[in-house]
Write an enzyme that holds these catalytic residues in place. Structure first.
Site, PDB file in Angstrom:
ATOM      1  CG  ASP A 109      -0.331  -0.417   2.489  1.00 47.79           C
ATOM      2  OD1 ASP A 109       0.915  -0.459   2.540  1.00 47.79           O
ATOM      3  OD2 ASP A 109      -1.066  -0.716   3.442  1.00 47.79           O
ATOM      4  CE  LYS A 160       4.036   4.728  16.613  1.00 46.17           C
ATOM      5  NZ  LYS A 160       2.792   4.119  17.131  1.00 46.17           N
ATOM      6  CG  ASP A 216       0.520   3.537   4.388  1.00 46.65           C
ATOM      7  OD1 ASP A 216      -0.430   3.032   3.747  1.00 46.65           O
ATOM      8  OD2 ASP A 216       0.902   3.079   5.469  1.00 46.65           O
TER       9      ASP A 216
END
Length: 358
Positions: A109, A160, A216
């Site tokens: 994707d 993150k 994405d």
């Protein structure tokens, strides 16, 4: 040279569209997602593409059997009996991929301009065991950040980060040498968390910055924003393939057999699929119509995805991220905001706040 595309499972992020088709076969800018990748791989001499699948493999195989001859490339599937993460599928598919040459790995994707030849050249130059594409993002706190030196050698990954350490993230496209198979066990494994950090510590993992756009497109919001980026790329590379004329504004892609009525205003960032019919006086903004969709006269549709063979009635108004599955009917004059409608449903009453219609 060969390539592996990680197809994955149920495609839950892109429902309700994936209730009708496996995710890689959902059309993005009027072409199945996976075909964008396969065509780009074929263009740099990849002779075989393997799809790692664990959901509806027979449907994917039937579709790609027709495309294989057109593209002049062998397309096979590697079936996972259970979800194997992002590294396990490589081990499962080793018998297809391990011919002594480097091979590409892609998430199904992800879309971009696929600079595969530049990756090949860079991989040879560095002598790396693995080459990653990295891309710049505005908010790195949502991703794993890649830290690397001026030569592209990866030092570490920071998951993150809440304080700024960098803004380049893993783009989900790799070129790997066969030695990587020795690093992977036949079990569910994360290549990002269990394999790449070890390669980086051994100075065998490099990265190349991705030129151009990256997206994405695995959920509806990113599908729409990815469409905007892809159409802008098409504008630069092949502007003649976009629609032109007084009915169109900005970047609009219209299938050759689609029918557009009189007095429409379409665009920017609209895709009209094969067999679609758009009535007179329709306004479409940042919207994709999948094959066979119909929009009645004087309807307004913005920031939405209209599924295959779905029907939007006259004077209807859809906005704020509506996603219609296959064969959905929105009755005339209905207003809907943020509606997610499962396949084969009919909506005859207004939807005044985001909801799922099941």
């Amino acid at each position: 040279m060969k390539g592996l595309i990680l197809v994955g499972g149920f495609g839950t992020r892109l429902r309700p569209l994936t209730l009708s088709k496996p995710k890689p076969l959902v059309e993005f800018c009027n072409k199945a997602m996976v075909l964008h990748q396969i065509e780009a791989l074929a263009a740099v001499g990849v002779s075989e593409v393997v799809l790692a699948v664990n959901y509806q493999p027979h449907i994917i195989e039937e579709f790609l059997a027709k495309e294989s001859d057109k593209l002049g490339i062998k397309i096979t599937t590697s079936l996972e009996d259970e979800p194997m993460g992002t590294a396990g599928p490589l081990k499962v598919a080793e018998k297809h991929l391990n011919d002594g040459e480097p091979f590409f790995v892609l998430n199904s994707d992800v879309t971009c301009d696929f600079p595969f030849q530049a990756m090949i050249d860079f991989h040879k130059k560095t002598g790396a065991e693995g080459t990653l594409l990295v891309t710049k993002v505005d908010d790195p706190t949502k991703f794993g950040v890649v830290l690397y030196d001026d030569a592209g050698k990866i030092d570490q990954f920071v998951e993150k980060p809440q304080e700024f350490v960098g803004d380049r993230i893993n783009a989900g496209i790799y070129l790997l040498s066969p030695g990587v198979f020795d690093r992977i066990e036949l079990r569910p494994t994360s290549i990002e968390k269990e394999v790449f950090p070890v390669m980086a510590k051994e100075s065998k993992l490099f990265c190349m910055e991705l030129p151009g756009f990256w997206a994405d497109v695995g959920n509806p919001t990113d599908f729409r924003s990815g469409t905007t980026l892809k159409l802008a790329s098409v504008r630069d590379a092949a502007p003649d393939t976009l629609a032109s004329g007084e009915s169109f504004e900005g970047n609009v892609l219209v299938a050759p057999d689609a029918v557009i009525g009189k007095g429409c205003r379409i665009g920017p960032d609209v895709v009209v699929g094969p067999g679609c019919v758009v009535g007179d006086g329709v306004r479409l903004v940042r919207t994709t119509l999948l094959a066979g969709a119909r929009v009645g006269s004087c309807a307004y549709v913005s920031d939405s995805i209209i599924g295959w063979a779905s029907k939007v009635g006259e004077w209807a108004r859809l906005s704020n991220g509506c996603v219609l599955g296959e064969d959905v009917t929105i009755k005339s004059e209905v207003y809907a905001t943020g509606a997610t409608v499962l396949p084969h449903k009919s909506v005859s009453a207004d939807i005044l706040s985001p909801k799922i219609v099941i």
